[in-house]
Write an enzyme that holds these catalytic residues in place. Structure first.
Site, short mmCIF file in Angstrom:
data_model
loop_
_atom_site.label_atom_id
_atom_site.label_comp_id
_atom_site.label_asym_id
_atom_site.label_seq_id
_atom_site.Cartn_x
_atom_site.Cartn_y
_atom_site.Cartn_z
N GLY A 115 0.81 -1.22 0.00
CA GLY A 115 0.00 0.00 0.00
C GLY A 115 0.84 1.26 0.00
O GLY A 115 0.57 2.21 -0.73
N CYS A 116 1.87 1.28 0.82
CA CYS A 116 2.72 2.46 0.92
C CYS A 116 3.51 2.69 -0.36
O CYS A 116 3.75 3.83 -0.76
CB CYS A 116 3.65 2.34 2.13
SG CYS A 116 2.76 2.29 3.69
#
Length: 157
Positions: A48-49
């Site tokens: 996600g990051c």
């Protein structure tokens, strides 16, 4: 337990001085008179990051055209941020807040739900700081996927 901090439009942006992925000190005060998008993310080189950081980097020209500097802050050490930048050719400024003091001051660290459990950690958040140093926009608990597109659309950048 104390109530969590939640910054809102009109609040003064909390000051900070943190090290970037090159070990240089960067302060919010360095951008006085400019608009800055500050976003907080949990951990470098996670799916996600990585999606979020790549999206910010891919759209950096749009932010530059709107005279908005993008700063990404996580509790990762400087060395891990350097690897993150190199692994994904990131072009945004990455800052390390290992002490989590800045994360807490902005309300981006605290209790959150993760897979149905209450845990303490980074609350994925983003803020648009105006040229006067006050918060123009604030979002907490954002999803990594599609976050940058929503910021560009909803915040008129």
């Amino acid at each position: 337990m104390t109530a969590p901090i939640r910054l809102e439009p009109g609040d003064a942006a909390p000051a900070f001085t943190l090290r970037n992925d090159r070990g240089e000190e960067v302060s919010l005060a360095d951008f006085a008179g400019q608009r800055v998008l500050v976003y907080f993310y949990p951990r470098a080189n996670t799916p996600g990051c990585t999606t979020e950081a790549c999206d910010f980097s891919e759209n950096l020209e749009r932010f530059n055209e709107a005279s908005v500097t993008v700063l990404g802050i996580s509790p990762d050490p400087v060395e891990k941020l350097a690897t993150f930048r190199a692994d994904h050719n990131l072009t945004i400024e990455l800052l390390s807040d290992e002490s989590r003091e800045t994360l807490r001051a902005w309300g981006a660290f605290g209790e959150k739900k993760n897979y149905g459990k209450v845990v303490e950690g980074v609350i994925r958040s983003s803020f648009l700081v105006g040229a006067d140093g006050t918060i123009e926009q604030a979002q907490y608990n954002v999803r990594a996927s599609g976050h940058v597109g929503r910021v560009l659309r909803d915040w008129g950048i």
